[in-house]
Design a protein around this motif. Structure first.
Motif, PDB file in Angstrom:
ATOM      1  N   LYS A  44       0.816  -1.213   0.000  1.00 47.10           N
ATOM      2  CA  LYS A  44       0.000   0.000   0.000  1.00 47.10           C
ATOM      3  C   LYS A  44       0.846   1.257   0.000  1.00 47.10           C
ATOM      4  CE  LYS A  44      -3.113  -1.635   3.256  1.00 47.10           C
ATOM      5  NZ  LYS A  44      -4.067  -1.372   4.304  1.00 47.10           N
ATOM      6  N   GLN A  45       2.164   1.105   0.181  1.00 43.30           N
ATOM      7  CA  GLN A  45       2.957   2.314   0.315  1.00 43.30           C
ATOM      8  C   GLN A  45       3.220   2.931  -1.034  1.00 43.30           C
ATOM      9  OE1 GLN A  45       3.459  -0.780   1.372  1.00 43.30           O
ATOM     10  NE2 GLN A  45       5.606  -0.925   1.965  1.00 43.30           N
ATOM     11  N   GLN A  46       3.673   4.191  -0.958  1.00 47.15           N
ATOM     12  CA  GLN A  46       4.060   4.901  -2.152  1.00 47.15           C
ATOM     13  C   GLN A  46       5.540   4.695  -2.400  1.00 47.15           C
ATOM     14  OE1 GLN A  46       2.132   7.844  -3.554  1.00 47.15           O
ATOM     15  NE2 GLN A  46       0.366   6.855  -2.674  1.00 47.15           N
ATOM     16  N   ALA A  48       7.466   7.022  -3.245  1.00 46.27           N
ATOM     17  CA  ALA A  48       8.206   8.200  -2.813  1.00 46.27           C
ATOM     18  C   ALA A  48       8.990   7.913  -1.544  1.00 46.27           C
ATOM     19  CB  ALA A  48       7.249   9.357  -2.588  1.00 46.27           C
ATOM     20  N   ASP A  49       8.474   6.989  -0.735  1.00 49.80           N
ATOM     21  CA  ASP A  49       9.195   6.638   0.490  1.00 49.80           C
ATOM     22  C   ASP A  49      10.554   6.050   0.167  1.00 49.80           C
ATOM     23  OD1 ASP A  49       6.159   5.656   2.086  1.00 49.80           O
ATOM     24  OD2 ASP A  49       7.462   7.331   2.588  1.00 49.80           O
ATOM     25  N   PHE A  52      12.890   8.789  -0.768  1.00 48.71           N
ATOM     26  CA  PHE A  52      13.222   9.564   0.418  1.00 48.71           C
ATOM     27  C   PHE A  52      14.265   8.839   1.257  1.00 48.71           C
ATOM     28  CE2 PHE A  52      12.892  11.895   4.200  1.00 48.71           C
ATOM     29  CZ  PHE A  52      12.614  11.053   5.246  1.00 48.71           C
ATOM     30  N   LEU A  53      14.079   7.535   1.428  1.00 42.36           N
ATOM     31  CA  LEU A  53      15.031   6.763   2.222  1.00 42.36           C
ATOM     32  C   LEU A  53      16.409   6.793   1.594  1.00 42.36           C
ATOM     33  CD1 LEU A  53      12.872   3.667   3.034  1.00 42.36           C
ATOM     34  CD2 LEU A  53      13.820   5.201   4.690  1.00 42.36           C
ATOM     35  N   VAL A  56      17.969  10.263   2.119  1.00 40.38           N
ATOM     36  CA  VAL A  56      18.378  10.542   3.491  1.00 40.38           C
ATOM     37  C   VAL A  56      19.593   9.717   3.883  1.00 40.38           C
ATOM     38  CG1 VAL A  56      17.665  10.130   5.852  1.00 40.38           C
ATOM     39  CG2 VAL A  56      16.191  11.374   4.346  1.00 40.38           C
ATOM     40  N   GLN A 460       9.647   0.981   2.728  1.00 37.36           N
ATOM     41  CA  GLN A 460       9.217   2.102   3.536  1.00 37.36           C
ATOM     42  C   GLN A 460      10.136   2.342   4.730  1.00 37.36           C
ATOM     43  OE1 GLN A 460       5.320   1.956   5.444  1.00 37.36           O
ATOM     44  NE2 GLN A 460       4.805   3.678   4.160  1.00 37.36           N
ATOM     45  N   ASP A 461      10.791   1.299   5.197  1.00 37.18           N
ATOM     46  CA  ASP A 461      11.596   1.466   6.400  1.00 37.18           C
ATOM     47  C   ASP A 461      13.068   1.601   6.098  1.00 37.18           C
ATOM     48  OD1 ASP A 461       9.419  -0.721   8.096  1.00 37.18           O
ATOM     49  OD2 ASP A 461       9.628   1.435   8.308  1.00 37.18           O
TER      50      ASP A 461
ATOM     51  N   PRO B 148       7.569  11.707   2.690  1.00 39.81           N
ATOM     52  CA  PRO B 148       6.163  11.879   2.324  1.00 39.81           C
ATOM     53  C   PRO B 148       5.257  11.334   3.415  1.00 39.81           C
ATOM     54  CG  PRO B 148       7.152  10.128   1.058  1.00 39.81           C
ATOM     55  CD  PRO B 148       8.259  10.745   1.831  1.00 39.81           C
ATOM     56  N   VAL B 150       2.020  10.430   2.811  1.00 36.77           N
ATOM     57  CA  VAL B 150       0.946   9.604   2.265  1.00 36.77           C
ATOM     58  C   VAL B 150       1.376   8.152   2.321  1.00 36.77           C
ATOM     59  CG1 VAL B 150      -0.478   9.198   0.255  1.00 36.77           C
ATOM     60  CG2 VAL B 150       0.347  11.491   0.730  1.00 36.77           C
ATOM     61  N   GLY B 151       0.496   7.291   2.760  1.00 37.93           N
ATOM     62  CA  GLY B 151       0.778   5.862   2.732  1.00 37.93           C
ATOM     63  C   GLY B 151       1.504   5.353   3.957  1.00 37.93           C
ATOM     64  N   ARG B 160      10.222   6.321  12.119  1.00 40.64           N
ATOM     65  CA  ARG B 160      11.186   6.164  11.034  1.00 40.64           C
ATOM     66  C   ARG B 160      12.122   7.352  10.975  1.00 40.64           C
ATOM     67  NH1 ARG B 160       9.104   6.157   4.975  1.00 40.64           N
ATOM     68  NH2 ARG B 160       8.860   8.355   5.436  1.00 40.64           N
ATOM     69  N   LYS B 163      14.612   7.021  13.643  1.00 39.08           N
ATOM     70  CA  LYS B 163      15.618   6.000  13.357  1.00 39.08           C
ATOM     71  C   LYS B 163      16.639   6.504  12.346  1.00 39.08           C
ATOM     72  CE  LYS B 163      14.230   2.281  11.417  1.00 39.08           C
ATOM     73  NZ  LYS B 163      14.354   1.044  10.677  1.00 39.08           N
ATOM     74  N   LEU B 164      16.202   7.343  11.407  1.00 40.53           N
ATOM     75  CA  LEU B 164      17.128   7.838  10.395  1.00 40.53           C
ATOM     76  C   LEU B 164      17.944   9.005  10.905  1.00 40.53           C
ATOM     77  CD1 LEU B 164      14.771   7.670   7.325  1.00 40.53           C
ATOM     78  CD2 LEU B 164      16.772   6.293   7.684  1.00 40.53           C
TER      79      LEU B 164
END
Lengths: 527, 200
Positions: A44-46, A48-49, A52-53, A56, A460-461, B148, B150-151, B160, B163-164
């Motif tokens: 279900k996640q996007q 974009a995560d 982003f990960l 970062v 996501q993580d 983001p 969303v989701g 998260r 943690k980062l």
């Protein structure tokens, strides 16, 4: 009556010549579970995560290198200074910023175009290259604030694909684009020492950098029969092969496959070679594409067309989901299973899935299920309730993920089945696959084009494609030809890059020496 | 002979001839205290504290079972304690951030919000009927620095970011914890984008 002695040549007593048994060299092995996905994962996640990960995680490294290089640089009377966001670059000011690259290419498959043109395609178009010659490709830099186009001649001198994190120094021009003067990559990540996770076979005490944790299973696996393992280990080899392409329909390389089988078993060649060379091969790594997908549907439709006397197009009603299920051929996986089950009693095997193997289609590919190998499954690790990546020991047959990371004989190996390099290949102009592998190491990302053009799981993580540590050996399977190179990093990292050719095309396999990490190639020819 | 591993349940769920025997309770063997909401294991949960007290005298009465089953159960409890130990390790680290967040008072939250508002040029509009907590959470949602919104659920996003190493404000976690469970975990933007209209 005729006695046995009179009839010479029919039956002979067993000879008295002593035959020594040659035993195979042991292999110390610890796979890492970096690329395993949970069984109950959600989609279900996007995506974009994931971006982003990646940003970062890699941004601090890039900014450190950029700050070291550019702080205090004065060009045309202006000092370069760092800006936080991509959109903060002002016209006339020399500044530097870091972000993710996005390549806007007209030849890339674009879902918005397809929807707007109202074409429904069931499978994505596979063009050979997205790179367009006439300069229509745009390079953009993106971070969480926005996107800016990059221009400049410097961009042509480096490989850039969507998803790599870079730092650029430049200024804004009239069109709102950044004129790039210099680019910096995060460069190689810190490399662990040899024997970080496993213990070396120490009989001549104190060998190796044994700062890893002791694992009980590891001691069991080391066979303490070789007298001086560290000195005599000069010959231990790891065999890597890819593209075995077992097929039920294509017999052109079947003879070479059989010869490969005998070579690995040690049954080929004479006994001296066996002792010197073949027994030194301690592990086989199969890097993808073990099963070929040349389906029998083509044959069937051709046969059907000919028997009718006319060239009829294949009947669409028999095809559902893009393949004809009534023509499923179990032979390829059976052949692979036989190959493995005869090899496994004497040699541990690591099996990576490839693009054509029965594993999931998106990156990272999860292990091929053991149910595919009814005969070889007794050599797999028993299913553990805690799930993959638990502390259970890896079996003699380790069906692993693609990409795959492990510590073999102390060295950190990273291998993939080729999809990541093939995708990067489509973005750039050169044919140099080793150069792309080197670029991936310097970008610290194994699959930068995921999820843009390479299907991937929405992480996501944490993004496992980010190389937090550089491996000692990085190999890629299913490539058109063999090549190898050694690259060096700024902190003394040394990485051996190897492209493993597809066996079905080239009939070659690769041997890596476990002490010197030198690579040699073995070609099996039948003429 | 190596201890054999029985199917799940072991001595606890014996059907058939073993049904009449009382089951041994091992909840009192575990000396570590695990907070109730985190002990979500089917093996331990059916045994409430009351049962444990009742079973204690029974344990002494029941005859010594054959060694094998005892060993099996010991192995099971060892695994339980291992699992609980693992969960225990997770529980303190979670509650470390949570503990800090729980100590944040309402006044500190209000001060934080004032600081945030002071950084913006114009005051917010159309937020009269939104509570202070929700305002803070919405501001956290649109802070792209943490990724983001969303989701992903708000608390997971905060954890998260922590943690980062992005240092998300602890006041946001305080607001999230102060909500009655389950609270509004979905970002407001997420709700708007994924809203499904229920037909009449």
């Amino acid at each position: 009556m005729v006695t046995l002695e009179e009839v010479a040549g029919l039956l002979k007593k067993p000879s008295d010549i002593e035959k020594t048994q040659v035993s195979r060299a042991p292999s110390s092995y610890k796979p890492l579970d970096s690329f395993f996905l949970k069984k109950d994962r959600s989609y279900k996640q996007q995506f974009a995560d994931t971006y982003f990960l990646r940003l970062v995680t890699i941004k601090p490294a890039v900014e450190k290198i950029a700050a070291e290089t550019w702080s205090g640089t004065v060009i045309g009377g202006e000092t370069a200074k760092k800006v936080d966001r991509v959109l903060d670059i002002r016209q006339g000011e020399l500044c530097w910023v870091s972000g993710t690259v996005y390549m806007d290419m007209p030849l890339k498959p674009n879902i918005l175009e397809d929807v707007s043109k109202d074409r429904w395609i069931s499978a994505p178009i596979t063009t050979d290259r997205y790179y367009s010659e006439d300069g229509q490709d745009q390079v953009l830099l993106e971070d969480d604030s926005g996107r800016v186009r990059l221009v400049g001649n410097v961009l042509k001198s480096v490989h850039l694909v969507t998803g790599c994190i870079i730092a650029v120094m430049g200024t804004e021009n009239i069109n709102g684009e950044i004129e790039v003067i210099d680019i910096k990559f995060p460069d190689l990540a810190p490399q662990p020492q040899r024997w970080t996770l496993t213990k070396p076979p120490t009989i001549s005490g104190g060998g190796g950098h044994a700062k890893g944790k002791t694992q009980a299973w590891d001691e069991d696996e080391e066979m303490m029969d070789s007298p001086s393992p560290l000195k005599g280990n000069k010959g231990n080899k790891i065999a890597i092969v890819s593209g075995l392409c077992f097929s039920g329909t294509d017999p052109s390389y079947a003879l070479e496959l059989d010869l490969l089988h005998e070579y690995l078993l040690g049954e080929a060649l004479d006994q001296n070679t066996q002792r010197e060379e073949l027994a030194k091969i301690s592990r086989l790594i199969i890097a993808g594409n073990s099963i070929s997908t040349t389906s029998a549907t083509d044959n069937r439709t051709q046969v059907g067309g000919q028997s009718n006397g006319q060239q009829k197009p294949p009947a669409p009603s028999t095809k559902k989901y893009g393949y004809d299920s009534s023509s499923y051929n179990p032979l390829p996986s059976q052949l692979l299973d036989e190959f493995l089950s005869e090899l496994l009693p004497c040699m541990p095997v690591t099996l990576l899935p490839g693009a054509q193997d029965p594993a999931n289609a998106s990156y990272p590919q999860q292990p091929i299920h053991v149910a595919m190998f009814p005969r070889s499954r007794s050599w797999c690790a028993p299913p553990s309730l805690a799930g993959p990546g638990s502390k259970a020991e890896a079996g003699w047959l380790d069906n692993s993920t693609n990409p795959w990371e492990a510590e073999v004989d102390g060295w950190r190996f990273l291998g993939t089945g080729g999809q990541n390099v093939d995708d990067v290949f489509k973005y750039v102009e050169s044919e140099d696959r080793l150069g792309m592998m080197e670029a991936m190491c310097r970008w610290r990302c194994i699959a930068p084009t995921a999820p843009d053009t390479l299907w991937s799981y929405p992480f996501q993580d944490n993004d496992p494609f980010v190389m937090k540590t550089t491996p000692h050996v990085y190999f890629i399977g299913c490539q058109p030809e063999f090549s190898t190179k050694v690259i060096h990093g700024p902190e003394g990292q040394v990485v051996r890059l190897v492209t493993v050719p597809s066996f079905a095309e080239t009939k070659e396999l690769v041997l890596i020496d476990t002490e010197t990490l030198e690579v040699s190639r073995v070609k099996i020819a039948t003429s | 002979m190596p201890t054999t591993r029985r199917a799940t349940g072991g001595a606890r769920a014996q059907h058939g001839p073993g049904k009449g025997q009382s089951t041994l309770s091992f909840s009192n063997r575990v000396s570590k205290s695990v907070s109730r909401q985190d002990a979500k294991k089917p093996v331990v949960s059916p045994i409430t504290e009351k049962d444990a007290e009742e079973d204690v005298p029974e344990v002494t009465k029941v005859e010594v079972e054959p060694e094998e089953t005892l060993e099996v159960e010991q192995k099971e409890t060892k695994e339980e304690t291992e699992e609980e130990a693992v969960e225990e390790e997770q529980v303190p680290t979670k509650s470390e951030a949570e503990l800090r967040a729980e100590k944040i008072s309402d006044a500190q939250i209000a001060k934080y919000w004032k600081n945030v508002q002071a950084q913006s040029i114009a005051p917010q509009v159309h937020v009269e009927d939104v509570s202070l907590g929700e305002k803070i959470l919405r501001h956290f949602d649109v802070s792209l620095h943490y990724g983001p919104c969303v989701g992903i659920q708000r608390q997971k996003r905060w954890e998260r970011a922590e943690k980062l190493g992005l240092n998300p404000p602890i006041e946001v976690l305080a607001v999230l914890l102060k909500q009655e469970s389950p609270g509004k975990q979905q970002a407001h933007m997420d709700e708007l984008l994924n809203s499904t209209a229920v037909g009449a």
